[in-house]
Write a protein that holds these residues in place. Structure first.
Motif, mmCIF file in Angstrom:
data_model
loop_
_atom_site.group_PDB
_atom_site.id
_atom_site.type_symbol
_atom_site.label_atom_id
_atom_site.label_comp_id
_atom_site.label_asym_id
_atom_site.label_seq_id
_atom_site.Cartn_x
_atom_site.Cartn_y
_atom_site.Cartn_z
ATOM 1 N N MET A 1 -18.855 41.624 11.846
ATOM 2 C CA MET A 1 -17.511 41.632 12.417
ATOM 3 C C MET A 1 -17.039 43.059 12.651
ATOM 4 S SD MET A 1 -14.076 42.233 11.483
ATOM 5 C CE MET A 1 -13.927 41.930 9.715
ATOM 6 N N PHE A 2 -17.291 43.950 11.688
ATOM 7 C CA PHE A 2 -16.934 45.360 11.835
ATOM 8 C C PHE A 2 -17.558 45.936 13.106
ATOM 9 C CE2 PHE A 2 -16.007 46.922 7.204
ATOM 10 C CZ PHE A 2 -15.083 45.900 7.048
ATOM 11 N N LYS A 3 -18.842 45.689 13.276
ATOM 12 C CA LYS A 3 -19.568 46.242 14.418
ATOM 13 C C LYS A 3 -19.052 45.674 15.736
ATOM 14 C CE LYS A 3 -23.902 47.199 11.968
ATOM 15 N NZ LYS A 3 -25.347 46.864 11.846
ATOM 16 N N SER A 4 -18.709 44.403 15.727
ATOM 17 C CA SER A 4 -18.170 43.779 16.933
ATOM 18 C C SER A 4 -16.838 44.423 17.319
ATOM 19 C CB SER A 4 -17.986 42.278 16.706
ATOM 20 O OG SER A 4 -17.368 41.663 17.814
ATOM 21 N N SER B 1 -16.242 46.721 20.781
ATOM 22 C CA SER B 1 -15.231 46.295 21.754
ATOM 23 C C SER B 1 -13.939 47.098 21.641
ATOM 24 C CB SER B 1 -14.930 44.806 21.567
ATOM 25 O OG SER B 1 -14.412 44.551 20.270
ATOM 26 N N GLN B 2 -13.934 48.094 20.729
ATOM 27 C CA GLN B 2 -12.765 48.946 20.509
ATOM 28 C C GLN B 2 -11.538 48.163 20.023
ATOM 29 O OE1 GLN B 2 -12.749 52.718 21.250
ATOM 30 N NE2 GLN B 2 -14.776 52.005 20.644
ATOM 31 N N ARG B 3 -11.787 47.041 19.346
ATOM 32 C CA ARG B 3 -10.689 46.249 18.778
ATOM 33 C C ARG B 3 -10.468 46.698 17.325
ATOM 34 N NH1 ARG B 3 -12.004 41.541 17.777
ATOM 35 N NH2 ARG B 3 -14.248 41.618 18.235
ATOM 36 N N TRP B 4 -10.078 47.949 17.170
ATOM 37 C CA TRP B 4 -9.951 48.524 15.845
ATOM 38 C C TRP B 4 -8.860 47.855 15.012
ATOM 39 C CZ3 TRP B 4 -14.011 51.170 14.683
ATOM 40 C CH2 TRP B 4 -14.689 51.902 15.665
ATOM 41 N N GLN B 5 -7.800 47.439 15.658
ATOM 42 C CA GLN B 5 -6.713 46.788 14.923
ATOM 43 C C GLN B 5 -7.179 45.484 14.299
ATOM 44 O OE1 GLN B 5 -3.163 46.235 17.231
ATOM 45 N NE2 GLN B 5 -2.064 45.163 15.600
ATOM 46 N N GLN C 1 -6.981 53.350 16.845
ATOM 47 C CA GLN C 1 -7.573 54.020 15.693
ATOM 48 C C GLN C 1 -6.515 54.867 14.993
ATOM 49 O OE1 GLN C 1 -11.068 55.556 18.154
ATOM 50 N NE2 GLN C 1 -12.054 55.316 16.150
ATOM 51 N N LYS C 2 -5.822 54.258 14.080
ATOM 52 C CA LYS C 2 -4.742 54.962 13.392
ATOM 53 C C LYS C 2 -4.488 54.344 12.028
ATOM 54 C CE LYS C 2 -1.146 52.171 15.667
ATOM 55 N NZ LYS C 2 0.055 52.216 16.527
ATOM 56 N N TRP C 3 -3.829 55.102 11.184
ATOM 57 C CA TRP C 3 -3.448 54.658 9.846
ATOM 58 C C TRP C 3 -2.426 53.534 9.958
ATOM 59 C CZ3 TRP C 3 -4.687 53.990 5.151
ATOM 60 C CH2 TRP C 3 -3.752 53.881 4.117
ATOM 61 N N ARG C 4 -2.658 52.462 9.212
ATOM 62 C CA ARG C 4 -1.781 51.290 9.275
ATOM 63 C C ARG C 4 -1.113 51.003 7.933
ATOM 64 N NH1 ARG C 4 -2.205 49.030 14.065
ATOM 65 N NH2 ARG C 4 -3.978 49.624 15.378
ATOM 66 N N PHE C 5 -1.011 52.015 7.101
ATOM 67 C CA PHE C 5 -0.297 51.919 5.826
ATOM 68 C C PHE C 5 -0.881 50.845 4.913
ATOM 69 C CE2 PHE C 5 2.535 53.665 9.032
ATOM 70 C CZ PHE C 5 2.942 54.846 8.406
#
Length: 272
Positions: A99-102, A106-110, A181-185
């Motif tokens: 799942m991480f790799k997917s 696909s750049q679905r970092w969130q 790609q950012k910090w989400r607390f």
């Protein structure tokens, strides 16, 4: 009459707060709080709003041994992990890493950090799902002896931090991050990751994650403490390796020179 009563109430409240604060300062400065067990000290600082930054909880098995306590949760097996347990966690790990790799491809970092996976991806000693907790140094070494598990463990941490915009291998922010790609607390997730690599004595991973935590605290959290509800998590900034006497490895059947907490090359994901 109402004005008088309100004045009395406010005065009493002020005295109570002032007394509590002064007591907190006295105990902290005098070192008396150092006599408290780790859990009590943590509760003390949390209740007073002060940051117990120098108290790092030892592994749960050390706490239990020192207090001569039995395993706290009756659902946990006292005899530790076995080969079947390792295969079980590896199956969960492999599926989650896919799942991480997917998400990365696909750049679905969130989406990556919207899932729940901490317990089996970053094992610790006191997680809320007991069957994934490591309960002794033998459990630690049993997992470290499995190179496949270790490789996936390091890759998972690299991808999880990449989703936050941190290059784990280079120990610095991603140069040109995707907006997602950012910090989400996710204070508690970062705390679990750092405690996990500390328990598994992974020097390079610990150094990079702590550097990221300090970067986040200064640049994203406005200097505030890492928190989980009312629990202060700032111990993650002060964990150090080695955390135990290396001579203890002689008693561990799964320890070898190759897998006994050496520095390892962090998997790089700079192209994703």
């Amino acid at each position: 009459y109402l004005v008088v009563m309100l004045s009395i109430f406010l005065a009493a409240a002020f005295v109570t707060v002032l007394t509590s604060y002064c007591s907190s300062l006295f105990l902290a400065s005098s070192g008396l709080v150092a006599w408290l067990p780790a859990a009590s000290a943590s509760a003390f600082f949390s209740s007073t709003g002060m940051s117990d930054i120098k108290t790092v909880r030892p592994p749960q098995w050390e706490q239990n041994k020192n207090k001569r306590l039995k395993v706290a949760r009756s659902s946990e097996k006292s005899n530790g992990w076995n080969a079947k347990d390792v295969e079980t966690i590896k199956k969960k790990q492999l599926a989650t890493l896919a799942m991480f790799k997917s998400c990365a491809e696909s750049q679905r970092w969130q989406s990556l950090h919207s899932q729940h996976f901490d317990w089996w991806m970053f094992p610790i000693d006191d997680g809320s799902i007991p069957k994934y907790n490591v309960r002794s140094e033998r459990d630690i070494q049993l997992l470290l002896a499995d190179q496949e598990w270790r490789d996936r463990y390091e890759e998972s941490i690299a991808l999880a931090t990449l989703a936050w915009g941190w290059n784990l291998a280079d120990e610095k922010p991603v140069a040109d991050p995707n907006p997602q790609q950012k910090w989400r607390f996710h204070d508690v997730r970062l705390a679990k990751m750092i405690r996990s690599v500390w328990l598994f004595e992974q020097h390079s991973l610990l150094d990079s994650l702590q550097r990221y935590a300090r970067y986040i605290k200064q640049n994203q959290n406005s200097g505030r403490s890492f928190m989980y509800g009312h629990i202060n998590l700032d111990e993650i900034l002060f964990m150090q390796l080695p955390r135990r006497d290396a001579s203890d490895d002689a008693a561990l059947p799964h320890t070898t020179k190759e897998n006994s907490a050496q520095n390892h090359t962090i998997v790089a994901h700079t192209e994703l």
